[in-house]
Design a protein around this motif. Structure first.
Motif, PDB file in Angstrom:
ATOM      1  N   THR A  64       0.793  -1.218   0.000  1.00  0.00           N
ATOM      2  CA  THR A  64       0.000   0.000   0.000  1.00  0.00           C
ATOM      3  C   THR A  64       0.826   1.268   0.000  1.00  0.00           C
ATOM      4  O   THR A  64       0.331   2.310  -0.347  1.00  0.00           O
ATOM      5  CB  THR A  64      -0.928   0.050   1.230  1.00  0.00           C
ATOM      6  OG1 THR A  64      -0.106   0.097   2.400  1.00  0.00           O
ATOM      7  CG2 THR A  64      -1.840  -1.143   1.269  1.00  0.00           C
ATOM      8  N   VAL A  69      -4.506   3.712  -1.315  1.00  0.00           N
ATOM      9  CA  VAL A  69      -4.696   2.888  -2.510  1.00  0.00           C
ATOM     10  C   VAL A  69      -3.397   2.153  -2.815  1.00  0.00           C
ATOM     11  O   VAL A  69      -2.379   2.368  -2.164  1.00  0.00           O
ATOM     12  CB  VAL A  69      -5.104   3.762  -3.719  1.00  0.00           C
ATOM     13  CG1 VAL A  69      -6.472   4.389  -3.492  1.00  0.00           C
ATOM     14  CG2 VAL A  69      -4.080   4.829  -4.000  1.00  0.00           C
ATOM     15  N   ASN A  70      -3.422   1.300  -3.822  1.00  0.00           N
ATOM     16  CA  ASN A  70      -2.241   0.554  -4.217  1.00  0.00           C
ATOM     17  C   ASN A  70      -1.159   1.513  -4.700  1.00  0.00           C
ATOM     18  O   ASN A  70      -1.393   2.322  -5.602  1.00  0.00           O
ATOM     19  CB  ASN A  70      -2.606  -0.452  -5.303  1.00  0.00           C
ATOM     20  CG  ASN A  70      -1.429  -1.298  -5.693  1.00  0.00           C
ATOM     21  OD1 ASN A  70      -0.615  -0.886  -6.501  1.00  0.00           O
ATOM     22  ND2 ASN A  70      -1.334  -2.470  -5.100  1.00  0.00           N
ATOM     23  N   ASP A 119      -8.738   0.322  -5.488  1.00  0.00           N
ATOM     24  CA  ASP A 119      -8.418  -0.848  -4.683  1.00  0.00           C
ATOM     25  C   ASP A 119      -7.036  -0.700  -4.081  1.00  0.00           C
ATOM     26  O   ASP A 119      -6.194   0.038  -4.610  1.00  0.00           O
ATOM     27  CB  ASP A 119      -8.468  -2.117  -5.550  1.00  0.00           C
ATOM     28  CG  ASP A 119      -8.763  -3.367  -4.743  1.00  0.00           C
ATOM     29  OD1 ASP A 119      -8.409  -3.406  -3.550  1.00  0.00           O
ATOM     30  OD2 ASP A 119      -9.351  -4.301  -5.310  1.00  0.00           O
ATOM     31  N   ARG A 120      -6.802  -1.393  -2.996  1.00  0.00           N
ATOM     32  CA  ARG A 120      -5.484  -1.417  -2.366  1.00  0.00           C
ATOM     33  C   ARG A 120      -4.618  -2.516  -2.977  1.00  0.00           C
ATOM     34  O   ARG A 120      -3.435  -2.597  -2.698  1.00  0.00           O
ATOM     35  CB  ARG A 120      -5.626  -1.643  -0.867  1.00  0.00           C
ATOM     36  CG  ARG A 120      -6.304  -0.483  -0.167  1.00  0.00           C
ATOM     37  CD  ARG A 120      -6.371  -0.735   1.294  1.00  0.00           C
ATOM     38  NE  ARG A 120      -5.062  -0.488   1.859  1.00  0.00           N
ATOM     39  CZ  ARG A 120      -4.826   0.316   2.872  1.00  0.00           C
ATOM     40  NH1 ARG A 120      -5.817   0.931   3.451  1.00  0.00           N
ATOM     41  NH2 ARG A 120      -3.613   0.488   3.314  1.00  0.00           N
TER      42      ARG A 120
END
Length: 178
Positions: A64, A69-70, A119-120
């Motif tokens: 992360t 977030v990613n 998304d993470r």
């Protein structure tokens, strides 16, 4: 008029606690502060048990990066649209908004992007791009124009390819250090 002012003054003074002997109802602060730290010795913060992580640390930093977030998708998005001026970037919410960009080769149109990282995890459906286009009109200035439906997915794919490159490079760099 004066009785209304007198009544308002009494209500205000009553709210201050004047008629209760002036005692406060605030919780006691004894035994706390810089000269008397908390008795357990544990660090207490408003950000919770782990504090706030800006750049990540520990096992989850690789995934992360300490942001919402990613980190690979975030960095890849910034790299991919780096030719456009940024209007806003929120790494915790995962939203990047560019300002209008006019390609010198096509002076009659300009583009604006909004990138959503959702998304993470590094996933193909973890990024969404909205493309906005305007054309120059002699009478009205800039007017909204439709975009090719494939433009957004093409930018999303370019972001995903760059994210995979960053992930591979990160894994290789980790192997070298070991």
């Amino acid at each position: 008029m004066t009785s209304a002012c007198l009544l308002a003054g009494l209500v205000a003074l009553g709210g201050c606690g004047l008629f209760k002997g002036g005692e406060s109802n605030y919780p006691s602060q004894e035994g706390t502060g810089p000269t008397n730290p908390n008795p357990t010795g544990e660090r207490q913060t408003i950000f919770g048990e782990g504090g706030i992580k800006l750049f990540g640390s520990g096992d989850d930093a690789k995934q992360t990066g300490g942001i919402g977030v990613n980190s690979f998708l975030w960095r890849a998005s910034l790299d991919t649209i780096s030719f456009m001026p940024l209007a806003s970037a929120d790494p915790f919410g995962g939203v990047i908004i560019t300002d209008w960009y006019q390609d010198p080769k096509t002076p009659g149109e300009r583009f604006k992007l909004t990138v959503y990282i959702m998304d993470r995890r590094l996933r193909a459906d973890g990024v969404k791009v909205a493309v906005f286009r305007q054309k120059a009109d002699a009478k009205s200035g800039w007017i909204d124009a439709p975009t090719d439906v494939s433009t957004g997915p093409k930018i999303e794919n370019a972001i995903l390819v760059r994210a995979r490159q960053l992930r591979i490079n990160s894994d290789e760099a980790g192997d070298i250090k070991k």
